[in-house]
Design a protein around this motif. Sequence first.
Motif, PDB file in Angstrom:
ATOM      1  N   GLY A   1       0.798  -1.203   0.000  1.00 13.98           N
ATOM      2  CA  GLY A   1       0.000   0.000   0.000  1.00 13.98           C
ATOM      3  C   GLY A   1       0.837   1.260   0.000  1.00 13.98           C
ATOM      4  N   LEU A   2       0.600   2.122   1.010  1.00 13.59           N
ATOM      5  CA  LEU A   2       1.279   3.402   1.091  1.00 13.59           C
ATOM      6  C   LEU A   2       2.563   3.342   1.896  1.00 13.59           C
ATOM      7  CD1 LEU A   2      -1.825   5.702   1.673  1.00 13.59           C
ATOM      8  CD2 LEU A   2      -0.723   5.066  -0.466  1.00 13.59           C
ATOM      9  N   MET A   3       3.047   2.157   2.181  1.00 17.28           N
ATOM     10  CA  MET A   3       4.255   2.010   2.983  1.00 17.28           C
ATOM     11  C   MET A   3       5.507   2.072   2.116  1.00 17.28           C
ATOM     12  SD  MET A   3       2.860  -1.036   5.447  1.00 17.28           S
ATOM     13  CE  MET A   3       4.492  -1.434   6.068  1.00 17.28           C
ATOM     14  N   ALA A   4       6.601   2.423   2.759  1.00 16.03           N
ATOM     15  CA  ALA A   4       7.875   2.499   2.053  1.00 16.03           C
ATOM     16  C   ALA A   4       8.343   1.115   1.640  1.00 16.03           C
ATOM     17  CB  ALA A   4       8.924   3.138   2.944  1.00 16.03           C
ATOM     18  N   ALA A   5       9.186   1.071   0.645  1.00 17.04           N
ATOM     19  CA  ALA A   5       9.732  -0.196   0.176  1.00 17.04           C
ATOM     20  C   ALA A   5      10.859  -0.668   1.087  1.00 17.04           C
ATOM     21  CB  ALA A   5      10.251  -0.044  -1.243  1.00 17.04           C
ATOM     22  N   ASP A   6      10.846  -1.976   1.371  1.00 15.36           N
ATOM     23  CA  ASP A   6      11.951  -2.612   2.087  1.00 15.36           C
ATOM     24  C   ASP A   6      12.855  -3.283   1.058  1.00 15.36           C
ATOM     25  OD1 ASP A   6       9.460  -3.091   4.231  1.00 15.36           O
ATOM     26  OD2 ASP A   6      11.383  -2.551   5.123  1.00 15.36           O
ATOM     27  N   PHE A   7      14.143  -3.030   1.170  1.00 16.29           N
ATOM     28  CA  PHE A   7      15.090  -3.553   0.196  1.00 16.29           C
ATOM     29  C   PHE A   7      15.795  -4.792   0.718  1.00 16.29           C
ATOM     30  CE2 PHE A   7      15.524  -0.535  -3.333  1.00 16.29           C
ATOM     31  CZ  PHE A   7      14.729   0.503  -2.871  1.00 16.29           C
TER      32      PHE A   7
ATOM     33  N   ALA B   1       1.292  14.560  -9.441  1.00 13.73           N
ATOM     34  CA  ALA B   1       0.496  13.463  -8.883  1.00 13.73           C
ATOM     35  C   ALA B   1       1.250  12.692  -7.801  1.00 13.73           C
ATOM     36  CB  ALA B   1       0.068  12.505  -9.989  1.00 13.73           C
ATOM     37  N   SER B   2       2.555  12.867  -7.714  1.00  9.95           N
ATOM     38  CA  SER B   2       3.330  12.170  -6.687  1.00  9.95           C
ATOM     39  C   SER B   2       2.868  12.605  -5.316  1.00  9.95           C
ATOM     40  CB  SER B   2       4.827  12.453  -6.851  1.00  9.95           C
ATOM     41  OG  SER B   2       5.325  11.807  -7.999  1.00  9.95           O
ATOM     42  N   ASN B   3       2.696  11.629  -4.426  1.00 11.94           N
ATOM     43  CA  ASN B   3       2.160  11.966  -3.108  1.00 11.94           C
ATOM     44  C   ASN B   3       2.901  11.299  -1.964  1.00 11.94           C
ATOM     45  OD1 ASN B   3       1.316   9.366  -3.513  1.00 11.94           O
ATOM     46  ND2 ASN B   3      -0.870   9.770  -3.344  1.00 11.94           N
ATOM     47  N   TYR B   4       4.023  10.658  -2.260  1.00 11.90           N
ATOM     48  CA  TYR B   4       4.772   9.975  -1.214  1.00 11.90           C
ATOM     49  C   TYR B   4       6.262  10.189  -1.459  1.00 11.90           C
ATOM     50  CZ  TYR B   4       6.658   6.271   1.671  1.00 11.90           C
ATOM     51  OH  TYR B   4       7.378   5.564   2.602  1.00 11.90           O
ATOM     52  N   PHE B   5       6.987  10.624  -0.397  1.00 10.68           N
ATOM     53  CA  PHE B   5       8.371  11.053  -0.563  1.00 10.68           C
ATOM     54  C   PHE B   5       9.237  10.477   0.558  1.00 10.68           C
ATOM     55  CE2 PHE B   5       6.984  13.964  -3.779  1.00 10.68           C
ATOM     56  CZ  PHE B   5       5.712  14.335  -3.383  1.00 10.68           C
ATOM     57  N   PRO B   6       9.866   9.335   0.298  1.00 12.50           N
ATOM     58  CA  PRO B   6      10.755   8.742   1.308  1.00 12.50           C
ATOM     59  C   PRO B   6      12.198   9.171   1.100  1.00 12.50           C
ATOM     60  CG  PRO B   6      10.325   7.151  -0.419  1.00 12.50           C
ATOM     61  CD  PRO B   6       9.608   8.424  -0.807  1.00 12.50           C
TER      62      PRO B   6
ATOM     63  N   ILE C   1      13.274   8.273   6.856  1.00 11.87           N
ATOM     64  CA  ILE C   1      12.112   9.101   7.135  1.00 11.87           C
ATOM     65  C   ILE C   1      11.311   9.236   5.852  1.00 11.87           C
ATOM     66  CG2 ILE C   1      13.174  11.351   6.599  1.00 11.87           C
ATOM     67  CD1 ILE C   1      11.737  12.436   9.152  1.00 11.87           C
ATOM     68  N   ASP C   2      10.019   9.465   5.978  1.00 10.93           N
ATOM     69  CA  ASP C   2       9.194   9.679   4.790  1.00 10.93           C
ATOM     70  C   ASP C   2       8.130  10.727   5.094  1.00 10.93           C
ATOM     71  OD1 ASP C   2       7.280   6.546   5.099  1.00 10.93           O
ATOM     72  OD2 ASP C   2       7.488   8.254   6.448  1.00 10.93           O
TER      73      ASP C   2
END
Lengths: 111, 114
Positions: A96-102, B29-34, B48-49
């Motif tokens: 979903g909206l979670m960060a990717a784990d590498f 349209a980008s809405n997520y920034f890690p 952090i994100d």
Amino acid sequence: DTAVSQTPKYLVTQMGNDKSIKCEQNLGHDTMYWYKQDSKKFLKIMFSYNNKELIINETVPNRFSPKSPDKAHLNLHINSLELGDSAVYFCASSQGLMAADFGEGSWLTVV
Amino acid sequence: GENVEQHPSTLSVQEGDSAVIKCTYSDSASNYFPWYKQELGKRPQLIIDIRSNVGEKKDQRIAVTLNKTAKHFSLHITETQPEDSAVYFCAASFAGGGADGLTFGKGTHLIIQP
């Protein structure tokens, strides 16, 4: 326990050979990816795979093919290896909206 | 597609000083920034994100700011320590349920001088 694991970690092979890199995730994530990191450390997505939908980066040569036997696995097969394929290949997963784990990366050297 | 620019490519600061890394993105349209930290020979790890509905986020010595109008976001590290030395990557994606993946900047090599 390693969340995203990939094998082998190091691979040295000759030009023209075919090789595979395997990836497994135990996080229950729906989406898996392959990224390539070149000698300049630039990270670029190659493929993403979500619920049997494959999204391919159009710049990836068709010698590269991902194969996903199930949601927890996404393997990378490379045909007719070239010198320019030498890089570090990272598998990753996300939900979903979670960060990717590498994963830890697979160092491929083509000689 | 999305394009992410990251500056500077190398940043050297004295231990204890602050470090700032800046990124711009092209796709509104980008809405997520890690932000990821990668030590030599290791995998990228999320530090952090921030999501597009938030302007700033802080976690101890690390903070990220986002300006949606200008399409840029920044990483701030305060009271830098030797273990902060690494390559830092910003990234952007549209986390709308698809499998778009992350578009990364080219990385900033942060060097902490003792």
